[in-house]
Design a protein around this motif. Structure first.
Motif, mmCIF file in Angstrom:
data_model
loop_
_atom_site.group_PDB
_atom_site.id
_atom_site.type_symbol
_atom_site.label_atom_id
_atom_site.label_comp_id
_atom_site.label_asym_id
_atom_site.label_seq_id
_atom_site.Cartn_x
_atom_site.Cartn_y
_atom_site.Cartn_z
ATOM 1 N N GLN A 176 22.598 -38.806 -10.335
ATOM 2 C CA GLN A 176 22.697 -40.030 -9.541
ATOM 3 C C GLN A 176 21.997 -41.154 -10.305
ATOM 4 N N SER A 177 22.606 -42.324 -10.263
ATOM 5 C CA SER A 177 22.023 -43.429 -11.027
ATOM 6 C C SER A 177 20.633 -43.784 -10.518
ATOM 7 N N TRP A 178 20.417 -43.652 -9.202
ATOM 8 C CA TRP A 178 19.097 -44.053 -8.686
ATOM 9 C C TRP A 178 18.010 -43.101 -9.171
ATOM 10 N N LEU A 179 18.389 -41.801 -9.339
ATOM 11 C CA LEU A 179 17.380 -40.834 -9.781
ATOM 12 C C LEU A 179 17.037 -41.066 -11.255
ATOM 13 N N LEU A 180 18.085 -41.347 -12.034
ATOM 14 C CA LEU A 180 17.844 -41.645 -13.445
ATOM 15 C C LEU A 180 17.046 -42.941 -13.581
ATOM 16 N N ALA A 181 17.346 -43.891 -12.705
ATOM 17 C CA ALA A 181 16.584 -45.141 -12.711
ATOM 18 C C ALA A 181 15.124 -44.881 -12.367
ATOM 19 N N LEU A 182 14.904 -43.984 -11.437
ATOM 20 C CA LEU A 182 13.532 -43.658 -11.040
ATOM 21 C C LEU A 182 12.775 -43.055 -12.219
ATOM 22 N N LEU A 183 13.429 -42.128 -12.914
ATOM 23 C CA LEU A 183 12.801 -41.509 -14.082
ATOM 24 C C LEU A 183 12.435 -42.563 -15.125
ATOM 25 N N LEU A 184 13.438 -43.398 -15.419
ATOM 26 C CA LEU A 184 13.224 -44.441 -16.412
ATOM 27 C C LEU A 184 12.123 -45.399 -15.956
ATOM 28 N N GLY A 185 12.207 -45.731 -14.671
ATOM 29 C CA GLY A 185 11.229 -46.669 -14.107
ATOM 30 C C GLY A 185 9.813 -46.131 -14.202
ATOM 31 N N LEU A 186 9.636 -44.869 -13.848
ATOM 32 C CA LEU A 186 8.299 -44.267 -13.914
ATOM 33 C C LEU A 186 7.756 -44.327 -15.341
ATOM 34 N N TYR A 187 8.636 -44.035 -16.260
ATOM 35 C CA TYR A 187 8.197 -44.004 -17.651
ATOM 36 C C TYR A 187 7.859 -45.412 -18.156
ATOM 37 N N VAL A 188 8.737 -46.368 -17.804
ATOM 38 C CA VAL A 188 8.518 -47.748 -18.237
ATOM 39 C C VAL A 188 7.237 -48.309 -17.638
#
Lengths: 753, 258
Positions: free
Chosen positions: A729-741
């Motif tokens: 899901q795009s939101w989950l991938l966004a969450l992963l990316l967001g946490l890392y960023v």
């Protein structure tokens, strides 16, 4: 289907039991968590406690989410346990129409002949399929208990709705359909819809042809004609006729459409042995205002059949146009002026809401955006889409346009920009257009660079025209205008002696679709296949028309012509009229016969449709010799009904005249007995059946075996299931990316990076 | 708290959370956002009418600013450079769908008069905007009468009509709630003789083929002395006039009964 949630894991973990896989993953995660906590306890710089906790939490959250993703949570759908059982059933359909009871010199009917052949294959069918279901039909498909009931129950039907029966049987999704028939369908529809549906469903169609040695007869008849009641002057419209031809062998039959002493269209129709129901729809130019008599003539000499009606050509009528503009450009001003110079055209305009332009709506115009259902477009006869980008229109809006055109509307797409047309690849809108735009492999940056270079070159070429001007560019005379080239035979919208349109920008078209009529091409530019670039094309689409114009809106052409030139107005108005099928709708007056022929001393009836409901038409029956019969019209829901009893054999003429003077006529062969499709002795259409069978993966069944026994046991270890990953899901991938960023940024702020 | 800095942990976390919330936007498909440049159709040029007047190109130095304003605020694909449309050359005039003019009362050749009339009859749009400098336009009333007289001479069927305050030109893109164009005044001194005028439409039948302004819009966007923001207001008015001209039917044949 049953759906369950499962941890599917990936890679080598998938081979392990879920508990073991979770154990390994959990252990790795735990090691990671400990490492994170330890690493953040001792950082390069001393951190406040709050920051340390925040960074640790961010990294831990990232690890946990990653861990969940690696566990591959999925939704697994499995068919019900009993789905594989009885999954392959064969439908056997028996044609019980009258033609199947035609007896030959051996006293054998077509039905008996087909059943005898089918019985040699029933054993194969039982082995090849899990179940065999039986049906019978004449007008309607009925399910029955077995083959005997399918053969014996009920009497012969008066019609053969073969295509309808096949489509009804396909609704049960059988693994195959076997039809015992002579291939005679009396519905007037063609088999293409059946083929399409069978192909889509993957159902092979098999036929057991019912044949015997009965002697077939000849028959030519015009079953029905349809013409519009009124059309605009100088427009194009379609007139159609449904023709019945019965022949013992292959035959070519001439058909023509006449208006008084002038032949408007002609064709030669090929009839296969048997009963043929053939539609013929010629395009007619309306000409100048007045009554336009139209007469269809089928065949030649003594066997010629005729049917006539009248279409009124009118000077003015209202053509409602919906204009949708995607970008701000000057072409609209000139197109609007051209159309509104004729009071027949009523323009309602919608501007792309993204442009931010507000115009006070005139009375009756309430649309703020392109509707997303075809119903809201119905009041318009044409929709123009100018300078539209694919992403401006939602999928619903595009589908509404498709439905609107299929339902009889006209759609004109105008786009002079290849970059914009590239965006339509694969959209419903592109599918409905008569052309295929060229795909560009260049990036937008490349295209922009080329455009810039071209512009610079142009600027250099025009420099020096007015050297005295330091800050204003020399006026020049604008971009060079290029004339349309009209292919031979496509001059329908270009009046003789009228200047051809000229344009300055155009989009590159790769090719025309098979049904497209190319109206204009580029005079010099060619495609990679050395074909002229198409500038304007149109095609019939469902009951309507679609057209594409790959140029600008021709405002520079208008500005280049003397103000008293009417060429731009004429061009636009003709183009619009060419997109309006029938223009005013409604059908012209016509006579509908009860049957193709009539019998001496047996009552026959007819219906007159399209005549005013308040005033009964004058209906007469003219015998080949003797006194004309005046019939009494009786109002009915279908029109004005009349009946009479012919007293002599030969070709009778039926004629109806309404209170406005419109006249319809039709010839009626009167024989010793009524000839219908069922009793005409038309031979079985084996070739037609073979075509359908071949197209769907089936066969015309003869004496050779057709079905192979199948092992339906599933292979060991295989299981039918559909796995849908839930983590993708795009939101989950966004969450992963967001946490890392966020963690990286925070670390930078803390000067840890 | 980190020594020697005004860093605050909660502020950083708040910023970080904001970034986190915005991150999904990065994943939106490009098609979900309408690229303004993608909406720009074929380019057109902005042209000034070259007349015998020595002032025909006055304030042209401000035109690139106006063009940039048009590009920044609309999807119009207008060339940043301004062009010359010589009234003596009909093909040159007809290159531009709209021509800007300081006034046409000084036309003195039959060719120029015929050309300008033909330009408007073909569908071109003439925008006349007076300069408010008293050395160029001493009297607005006289200026207006001169324009009307010249238009009457070259296009006898034309009429000049004041546009009402609720006309679409005041709201088609930017909003002018009081239904008046912004006025520039000489040395920024209010003058009721100028202020009384709104916009006028040049009509052939029911088609508007041009507009007359006595508001000194060009003086405004060329940054003559005026209240702050006045240059923007003048450019907004020009944008409205330009877009409104695009949205009108340009053909005048039916109006002439042809």
């Amino acid at each position: 289907m049953n759906s369950d949630f499962e941890w599917q894991f990936g890679g080598w973990l998938r081979q392990l039991p879920v508990g073991v896989a979770w154990g390994i993953l959990g252990l790795v995660t735990l090691v990671g968590l400990v490492a994170i906590v330890l690493l953040y306890r001792r950082t390069l710089r001393k951190l406040p406690q709050g920051s340390r906790v925040a960074l640790t939490v961010l990294r831990v959250a990232l690890l946990l989410v990653l861990c969940v993703v690696l566990a591959n949570p999925s939704r697994v759908s499995r068919p019900p346990d009993d789905a594989n059982k009885n999954g392959r059933h064969l439908a056997v359909i028996v044609d019980r129409s009258g033609s199947m009871y035609t007896v030959d010199n051996r006293n054998e009917t077509r039905l008996q002949n087909a059943v005898k052949l089918w019985k040699t294959h029933t054993g194969e069918a039982v082995l090849a399929f899990d179940a065999v279901d039986h049906y019978r039909f004449a007008t309607k498909l009925e399910k029955v208990a077995g083959l005997d009931e399918a053969i014996q129950g009920g009497g012969p039907g008066t019609e053969t709705q073969l295509w309808r029966a096949l489509r009804a049987a396909m609704a049960d999704s059988p693994a195959g359909i076997v039809t015992l028939t002579d291939g005679l369908d009396t519905s007037g529809h063609d088999a293409n819809q059946v083929i399409t549906e069978a192909q889509a469903r993957g159902i092979p169609l098999y036929f057991v042809p019912g044949m015997n040695r009965s002697r077939p007869g000849n028959l030519l008849a015009i079953r029905d004609v349809k013409t519009p009641s009124t059309v605009l002057r100088l427009s194009k419209f379609n007139a159609s006729a449904i023709l019945e031809i019965s022949s013992p062998r292959d035959r070519d039959v001439p058909v023509a459409l006449w208006s008084g002493s002038k032949m408007l269209a002609q064709a030669t129709l090929h009839a296969r042995p048997g009963w043929n129901v053939l539609p013929w729809t010629p395009e007619v130019s309306s000409g100048e205002p007045g009554a336009l008599p139209l007469e269809f003539r089928l065949g030649e000499g003594v066997e010629q059949e005729t049917a006539a009606s009248v279409t009124q050509v009118v000077e003015h009528t209202s053509v409602e146009i919906l204009y949708y503009q995607g970008a701000l450009q000057w072409g609209y001003r000139f197109l609007r002026g051209a159309l509104e110079s004729d009071q027949s055209f009523k323009l309602t305009s919608i501007l792309n809401p993204a442009l931010g332009v507000r115009i006070t709506a005139s009375a009756g115009t309430t649309l703020e955006d392109l509707p997303d259902n075809a119903g809201d477009l119905k009041r318009f006869q044409i929709v123009i889409l100018a300078h539209v980008l694919a992403d401006q229109l939602s999928a619903k809006q595009q589908q509404a346009l498709v439905d609107y055109a299929k339902g009889g509307g006209g759609v004109l797409f105008i786009a002079p920009d290849s970059e914009a047309t590239n965006r339509f690849a694969g959209t419903p809108l592109e599918e409905m257009l008569p052309i295929v735009f060229e795909r560009s492999d260049e990036s937008p940056e490349q295209r922009e660079a080329e455009a810039f270079q071209a512009k610079m070159q142009q600027a250099f070429e025009s420099s020096g025209q007015d050297a005295a001007l330091a800050d204003g560019a020399g006026g020049g005379t604008g971009p060079q205008l290029v004339p349309f080239q009209v292919p031979q035979g496509s001059e329908s919208i270009f009046k003789a002696n009228m200047p051809v349109p000229m344009f300055s920008n155009y989009a590159r078209v790769a090719s025309a679709k098979p049904a497209a009529e190319i109206l204009a091409v580029h005079p010099t530019e060619r495609t990679a296949d050395n074909a002229p670039r198409i500038l304007l094309a149109r095609q019939q689409f469902g009951a309507g028309f679609t057209a594409a114009m790959a140029t600008d809106l021709l405002w520079r052409w208008k500005m280049s012509l003397p103000s008293d030139s009417r060429a731009p107005e004429t061009f636009w108005q003709q183009l619009m009229l060419s997109l309006v099928p029938g223009v005013t709708g409604g059908e012209g007056m016509r006579i509908v016969k009860q049957s193709s022929t009539a019998a001496v001393n047996r009552g026959t009836s007819l219906i007159v449709t399209g005549a005013p409901a308040a005033d009964p038409p004058v209906i007469v029956a003219i015998p080949p010799a003797g006194q004309t019969l005046t019939l009494t019209p009786v109002a009915s829901p279908d029109g004005w009904q009349a009946s009479f009893t012919p007293n002599v054999q030969g070709r009778w003429e039926l004629m109806a005249t309404d209170s406005k003077g419109n006249r319809a006529s039709m010839s009626l062969p009167v024989q010793s007995d009524v000839v219908t499709a069922e009793n005409s002795n038309a031979p079985p259409d084996v070739e037609g059946l073979r075509h359908i069978a071949d197209a769907t993966g089936g066969a015309v069944i003869g004496s050779d075996p057709v079905f192979q026994p199948q092992d339906t046991t599933p292979a060991a270890g295989t299981e039918a299931k559909i796995i849908q990953p839930m983590w993708n899901q795009s939101w989950l991938l966004a969450l992963l990316l967001g946490l890392y960023v966020v963690e990286l940024i925070t670390r930078r702020v803390m000067r840890l990076l | 708290m980190v020594k020697g800095s005004d860093w605050h942990p909660f502020r950083s976390i708040r910023t970080a959370l904001l970034l986190l919330a915005l991150t999904p936007l990065l994943l939106l498909p490009a098609s979900a956002q309408q690229d303004p440049d993608a909406l720009r159709p074929e380019a057109v040029g902005w042209a000034r009418l070259k007349t015998p007047s020595e002032w025909w190109r006055r304030h042209s130095t401000g035109d690139p600013t106006l063009m940039q304003f048009l590009r920044d605020n609309t999807t119009l694909n207008i060339d940043p450079q301004w062009y010359v449309a010589d009234v003596e050359s009909l093909p040159q005039l007809c290159t531009y769908p709209l021509v800007f003019s300081q006034g046409i009362h000084m036309l003195d050749t039959s060719t120029s008069k015929t050309n300008l009339a033909e330009y408007m009859r073909r569908g071109g749009f003439l925008l006349i905007d007076s300069c408010i400098n008293s050395s160029i336009t001493p009297d607005p009333d006289v200026f207006l009468q001169q324009q009307i007289a010249m238009l009457g001479e070259i296009i006898p069927e034309a009429t000049i009509e004041p546009l009402p305050p609720d006309h679409d030109v005041y709201k088609i893109f930017f909003q002018f709630p009081d239904g008046k164009p912004p006025h520039t005044f000489m040395d920024n001194i209010y003058d009721p003789k100028w202020d009384k005028y709104g916009l006028f439409g040049i009509m052939i039948g029911n088609r508007m083929v041009g507009m007359i302004s006595l508001s000194g819009l060009q003086c405004g966007w060329d940054r003559m002395i005026a209240p702050p923001g006045h240059d923007i207001e003048c450019m907004k008015m020009l944008v409205n006039i330009y877009i409104w001209a695009m949205m009108q039917g340009g053909d005048t044949a039916s109006a002439r009964g042809q």
